[in-house]
Design a protein around this motif. Structure first.
Motif, PDB file in Angstrom:
ATOM      1  N   GLN A  34       0.873  -1.360  -0.464  1.00  0.00           N
ATOM      2  CA  GLN A  34      -0.247  -0.056  -0.007  1.00  0.00           C
ATOM      3  C   GLN A  34       0.852   1.566  -0.012  1.00  0.00           C
ATOM      4  OE1 GLN A  34      -3.017   0.272   3.112  1.00  0.00           O
ATOM      5  NE2 GLN A  34      -3.336   2.098   2.659  1.00  0.00           N
ATOM      6  N   PRO A  35       0.490   2.255  -1.077  1.00  0.00           N
ATOM      7  CA  PRO A  35       1.276   3.759  -0.898  1.00  0.00           C
ATOM      8  C   PRO A  35       1.346   4.227   0.687  1.00  0.00           C
ATOM      9  CG  PRO A  35      -0.141   3.569  -3.052  1.00  0.00           C
ATOM     10  CD  PRO A  35      -0.300   2.088  -1.664  1.00  0.00           C
ATOM     11  N   GLY A  36       2.616   4.618   0.663  1.00  0.00           N
ATOM     12  CA  GLY A  36       2.397   5.542   2.134  1.00  0.00           C
ATOM     13  C   GLY A  36       3.710   5.818   2.507  1.00  0.00           C
ATOM     14  N   ALA A  37       4.966   4.900   2.541  1.00  0.00           N
ATOM     15  CA  ALA A  37       6.458   4.931   2.553  1.00  0.00           C
ATOM     16  C   ALA A  37       7.136   5.915   1.644  1.00  0.00           C
ATOM     17  CB  ALA A  37       7.015   3.556   2.467  1.00  0.00           C
ATOM     18  N   GLU A  38       6.402   5.705   0.490  1.00  0.00           N
ATOM     19  CA  GLU A  38       7.155   6.766  -0.783  1.00  0.00           C
ATOM     20  C   GLU A  38       6.477   7.263  -1.205  1.00  0.00           C
ATOM     21  OE1 GLU A  38       8.717   3.764  -4.484  1.00  0.00           O
ATOM     22  OE2 GLU A  38       7.668   2.115  -3.097  1.00  0.00           O
ATOM     23  N   PRO A  39       6.778   8.648  -1.937  1.00  0.00           N
ATOM     24  CA  PRO A  39       6.032   9.512  -2.092  1.00  0.00           C
ATOM     25  C   PRO A  39       5.300   9.015  -3.317  1.00  0.00           C
ATOM     26  CG  PRO A  39       8.168  10.529  -2.382  1.00  0.00           C
ATOM     27  CD  PRO A  39       7.948   8.704  -1.848  1.00  0.00           C
ATOM     28  N   VAL A  40       3.761   9.382  -4.088  1.00  0.00           N
ATOM     29  CA  VAL A  40       2.979   9.349  -4.734  1.00  0.00           C
ATOM     30  C   VAL A  40       2.980  10.459  -5.382  1.00  0.00           C
ATOM     31  CG1 VAL A  40       1.114   8.023  -5.738  1.00  0.00           C
ATOM     32  CG2 VAL A  40       1.616   7.600  -3.470  1.00  0.00           C
ATOM     33  N   THR A  41       2.723  10.207  -7.384  1.00  0.00           N
ATOM     34  CA  THR A  41       2.932  11.667  -7.960  1.00  0.00           C
ATOM     35  C   THR A  41       1.236  11.590  -7.995  1.00  0.00           C
ATOM     36  OG1 THR A  41       4.685  11.752  -8.401  1.00  0.00           O
ATOM     37  CG2 THR A  41       3.171  13.066  -9.975  1.00  0.00           C
ATOM     38  N   ASP A  42       0.000  12.437  -8.223  1.00  0.00           N
ATOM     39  CA  ASP A  42      -1.567  12.357  -8.481  1.00  0.00           C
ATOM     40  C   ASP A  42      -1.537  12.506 -10.185  1.00  0.00           C
ATOM     41  OD1 ASP A  42      -2.117  11.063  -6.368  1.00  0.00           O
ATOM     42  OD2 ASP A  42      -2.895  12.777  -5.545  1.00  0.00           O
ATOM     43  N   SER A  43      -1.870  12.254 -10.584  1.00  0.00           N
ATOM     44  CA  SER A  43      -2.360  12.913 -12.663  1.00  0.00           C
ATOM     45  C   SER A  43      -2.083  13.969 -12.006  1.00  0.00           C
ATOM     46  CB  SER A  43      -4.000  12.299 -12.885  1.00  0.00           C
ATOM     47  OG  SER A  43      -4.273  12.378 -13.751  1.00  0.00           O
ATOM     48  N   PRO A  44      -1.255  14.097 -13.438  1.00  0.00           N
ATOM     49  CA  PRO A  44      -1.264  15.684 -13.268  1.00  0.00           C
ATOM     50  C   PRO A  44      -2.154  16.148 -14.615  1.00  0.00           C
ATOM     51  CG  PRO A  44      -0.296  14.039 -15.802  1.00  0.00           C
ATOM     52  CD  PRO A  44      -0.810  13.110 -15.057  1.00  0.00           C
ATOM     53  N   TYR A  45      -3.557  16.151 -14.716  1.00  0.00           N
ATOM     54  CA  TYR A  45      -4.760  16.590 -14.520  1.00  0.00           C
ATOM     55  C   TYR A  45      -5.464  16.998 -13.837  1.00  0.00           C
ATOM     56  CZ  TYR A  45      -3.764  13.387 -19.216  1.00  0.00           C
ATOM     57  OH  TYR A  45      -2.873  13.605 -20.853  1.00  0.00           O
TER      58      TYR A  45
END
Length: 147
Positions: free
Chosen positions: A3-14
């Motif tokens: 599950q994401p959380g430990a690493e940064p996550v980039t959301d959609s560019p839109y």
């Protein structure tokens, strides 16, 4: 993929999609799971070039225990969406559907199963047929299976 959380996550560019994802995640799926009367999930993939986590929201339906999504982009635009190219390169993904969170293996539906799955998705969102009719590429259907 954990599950994401430990690493940064980039959301959609839109911007609209990124705002949708933010609402979805902040409410644990209560706000954003149903958009335009259609169920939505949040999909996290690993970038095929950057190796970074990328997140977007999209319509889905279930087929038994499997989740089904369509790789349309810009109403059937000429290129596959980046999230699709990412999961082809790195098929282990993270999914949030409502409040349910899980790791899945993504694969493109094969020629034998695609027509039935396409029909499930077009019942949900009939515009997919229009997208395919005007597209210069075959729009993939993706199956997400829990691991």
């Amino acid at each position: 993929m954990n599950q994401p959380g430990a690493e940064p996550v980039t959301d959609s560019p839109y911007a609209g999609v990124a705002e949708h994802v933010a609402r979805y995640l902040s409410s644990d799926g209560r706000d954003g799971h149903m958009e335009a009367g259609v169920p939505n999930l949040v999909l996290t993939t690993r970038g095929r070039k950057s190796g970074k986590l990328r997140r977007t929201a999209m319509f889905y339906t279930k087929d038994g225990d499997r989740y089904v999504i369509v790789a349309s982009h810009m109403s059937g635009g000429p290129k596959h969406p980046d999230w699709y190219l990412n999961l082809v390169a790195n098929p282990e993904v993270h999914v949030q559907a409502g409040s349910e969170k899980f790791t899945a293996r993504a694969r493109t539906a094969g020629a034998e199963e695609k027509p039935r799955l396409w029909a499930l998705m077009t019942r949900l969102w009939p515009a997919y047929d229009t997208y395919q009719a005007t597209a210069t590429r075959e729009i993939p259907v993706v199956v997400l299976e829990r691991v």
